[in-house]
Design a protein around this motif. Structure first.
Motif, PDB file in Angstrom:
ATOM      1  N   ALA A  68     -19.944  32.885-114.165  1.00  0.00           N
ATOM      2  CA  ALA A  68     -20.629  32.953-112.872  1.00  0.00           C
ATOM      3  C   ALA A  68     -21.025  31.556-112.391  1.00  0.00           C
ATOM      4  N   ASP A  69     -21.535  30.726-113.299  1.00  0.00           N
ATOM      5  CA  ASP A  69     -21.907  29.357-112.921  1.00  0.00           C
ATOM      6  C   ASP A  69     -20.671  28.554-112.513  1.00  0.00           C
ATOM      7  N   ALA A  70     -19.591  28.687-113.253  1.00  0.00           N
ATOM      8  CA  ALA A  70     -18.356  27.977-112.912  1.00  0.00           C
ATOM      9  C   ALA A  70     -17.824  28.449-111.560  1.00  0.00           C
ATOM     10  N   ALA A  71     -17.911  29.744-111.286  1.00  0.00           N
ATOM     11  CA  ALA A  71     -17.451  30.273-109.998  1.00  0.00           C
ATOM     12  C   ALA A  71     -18.297  29.698-108.856  1.00  0.00           C
ATOM     13  N   THR A  72     -19.590  29.594-109.079  1.00  0.00           N
ATOM     14  CA  THR A  72     -20.475  28.992-108.065  1.00  0.00           C
ATOM     15  C   THR A  72     -20.075  27.544-107.824  1.00  0.00           C
TER      16      THR A  72
ATOM     17  N   MET B  92     -12.326  15.879-108.193  1.00  0.00           N
ATOM     18  CA  MET B  92     -13.348  16.559-108.966  1.00  0.00           C
ATOM     19  C   MET B  92     -12.800  17.923-109.362  1.00  0.00           C
ATOM     20  N   ARG B  93     -13.142  18.318-110.587  1.00  0.00           N
ATOM     21  CA  ARG B  93     -12.716  19.647-111.011  1.00  0.00           C
ATOM     22  C   ARG B  93     -13.883  20.346-111.706  1.00  0.00           C
ATOM     23  N   VAL B  94     -13.733  21.643-111.885  1.00  0.00           N
ATOM     24  CA  VAL B  94     -14.763  22.484-112.498  1.00  0.00           C
ATOM     25  C   VAL B  94     -14.178  23.112-113.755  1.00  0.00           C
ATOM     26  N   GLU B  95     -14.962  23.119-114.813  1.00  0.00           N
ATOM     27  CA  GLU B  95     -14.597  23.793-116.064  1.00  0.00           C
ATOM     28  C   GLU B  95     -15.696  24.779-116.426  1.00  0.00           C
ATOM     29  N   GLN B  96     -15.327  25.820-117.117  1.00  0.00           N
ATOM     30  CA  GLN B  96     -16.280  26.800-117.618  1.00  0.00           C
ATOM     31  C   GLN B  96     -16.325  26.699-119.127  1.00  0.00           C
ATOM     32  N   GLY B  97     -17.539  26.683-119.694  1.00  0.00           N
ATOM     33  CA  GLY B  97     -17.672  26.690-121.138  1.00  0.00           C
ATOM     34  C   GLY B  97     -18.667  25.675-121.641  1.00  0.00           C
ATOM     35  N   ASP B  98     -18.475  25.305-122.877  1.00  0.00           N
ATOM     36  CA  ASP B  98     -19.375  24.412-123.610  1.00  0.00           C
ATOM     37  C   ASP B  98     -19.006  22.959-123.321  1.00  0.00           C
ATOM     38  N   ILE B  99     -19.872  22.243-122.633  1.00  0.00           N
ATOM     39  CA  ILE B  99     -19.598  20.860-122.240  1.00  0.00           C
ATOM     40  C   ILE B  99     -19.401  19.945-123.449  1.00  0.00           C
ATOM     41  N   SER B 100     -19.920  20.344-124.600  1.00  0.00           N
ATOM     42  CA  SER B 100     -19.784  19.490-125.793  1.00  0.00           C
ATOM     43  C   SER B 100     -18.338  19.413-126.296  1.00  0.00           C
ATOM     44  N   THR B 101     -17.458  20.245-125.742  1.00  0.00           N
ATOM     45  CA  THR B 101     -16.047  20.208-126.146  1.00  0.00           C
ATOM     46  C   THR B 101     -15.207  19.310-125.235  1.00  0.00           C
TER      47      THR B 101
END
Length: 167
Positions: free
Chosen positions: A155-159, A1-10
């Protein structure tokens, strides 16, 4: 599992999960972003689904084509709608989404944190519920191989990163 920050539509992969309402109306938040980038075809398919079988039960998920998104499918996870999001609806919508991904042999799926945007459910609480479901599913299924959790803000991605590393 990985985490990305940004617009999920991309996201580029097999599927992106839409934080849907059970009537599959794409308005604001994640649904709005997917609609704007993916085009009218996604909403048109949602409308056909609802006309054919009625609104989803809160906690269920449905699959449509992805229009002009860089994925093949959109999984519409109805964690809310006729009722606000709850711990149980977030768990069920996550599980339903993973089941659809497995049934269609999807290799890579991107999730937003369900219920935490328009639904105003606590971001961290929703993320923990989803991570528990994703990990439970992974023990029993071979698909999807790659799950990406998206946080729109840094901040959400860091969480999310903290929660993924912690558990």
């Amino acid at each position: 599992m990985r985490v990305e920050q940004g617009d999920i539509s991309t996201f580029r992969g097999d599927a992106v999960v839409n934080a849907a309402n059970n009537h599959l109306r794409m308005g604001a938040g994640v649904a709005g972003a997917l609609y704007r980038r993916g085009g009218h075809v996604i909403q048109e398919e949602c409308d056909r689904l609802v006309r054919a079988r009625g609104p989803l039960q809160v906690g269920d998920a449905a699959l449509t084509d992805a229009g002009s998104l860089d994925v093949r499918w959109v999984i519409h996870a109805a964690a809310m709608g006729d009722v606000p999001p709850s711990a149980e609806s977030i768990r069920r919508a996550t599980r339903s989404s993973l089941t659809l991904a497995a049934e269609h042999r999807m290799e890579s799926v991107a999730f937003p944190v369900l219920g935490s945007g328009v639904g105003s459910f606590g971001f961290e609480t929703a993320a923990v519920l989803m991570l528990d479901e994703i990990r439970s599913h992974g023990e029993d299924a071979e698909h999807p191989d790659i799950v990406v959790m998206y946080g729109f803000t840094e901040a959400d991605a860091a969480t999310l990163r903290r929660l993924v590393e912690r558990t």
